[in-house]
Write a protein that holds these residues in place. Sequence first.
Motif, PDB file in Angstrom:
ATOM      1  N   ILE A   8       0.518  -0.959   0.298  1.00 20.03           N
ATOM      2  CA  ILE A   8      -0.282   0.052   0.142  1.00 20.03           C
ATOM      3  C   ILE A   8       1.090   0.917   0.148  1.00 20.03           C
ATOM      4  N   PHE A  10       1.282   5.575   0.262  1.00 19.63           N
ATOM      5  CA  PHE A  10       1.286   6.634   0.684  1.00 19.63           C
ATOM      6  C   PHE A  10       1.444   8.021  -0.163  1.00 19.63           C
ATOM      7  N   TYR A  19      -4.460   7.174   0.310  1.00 23.19           N
ATOM      8  CA  TYR A  19      -3.218   5.534   0.498  1.00 23.19           C
ATOM      9  C   TYR A  19      -3.996   4.542  -1.590  1.00 23.19           C
ATOM     10  N   LEU A  60      -6.601  -1.006   2.978  1.00 22.14           N
ATOM     11  CA  LEU A  60      -6.337   0.047   2.619  1.00 22.14           C
ATOM     12  C   LEU A  60      -6.612   1.029   3.760  1.00 22.14           C
ATOM     13  N   ARG A  63      -4.442   0.014   6.894  1.00 23.85           N
ATOM     14  CA  ARG A  63      -3.066   0.593   6.728  1.00 23.85           C
ATOM     15  C   ARG A  63      -3.365   2.229   7.157  1.00 23.85           C
ATOM     16  N   ALA A  64      -4.695   2.808   6.894  1.00 25.10           N
ATOM     17  CA  ALA A  64      -4.663   3.862   7.992  1.00 25.10           C
ATOM     18  C   ALA A  64      -4.482   3.871   9.408  1.00 25.10           C
TER      19      ALA A  64
END
Length: 98
Positions: A8, A10, A19, A60, A63-64
């Motif tokens: 992923i 950024f 992302y 996604l 990951r955030a």
Amino acid sequence: MSEQVPEIEFEESGSKGRYLYRADGAEAEMTFSKAGEKLIIIDHTGVPDAFRGQGVGLRLVTRAVEDARAAGKKIMPLCPFANAQFRRHPEWADVLKG
């Protein structure tokens, strides 16, 4: 031989960011806005049909969540998809803006 799963990515510019997941010429994204130093607002998740059913949208959002947790930030999921993921993952409550 095992297949490499794309990372992923950024990107951030000013008060906005996203992302990204790219594979086979397609791109999925989750966009956000920053509201001050400690809050990000997830406003959109877009996953093309090529990735549907593969967990890309969840990756996604995950990951955030990981990034927000590491930075001591909170997330306000205005995007319907991200909001639904927060409801499915009570273990993310520590980063959810209540």
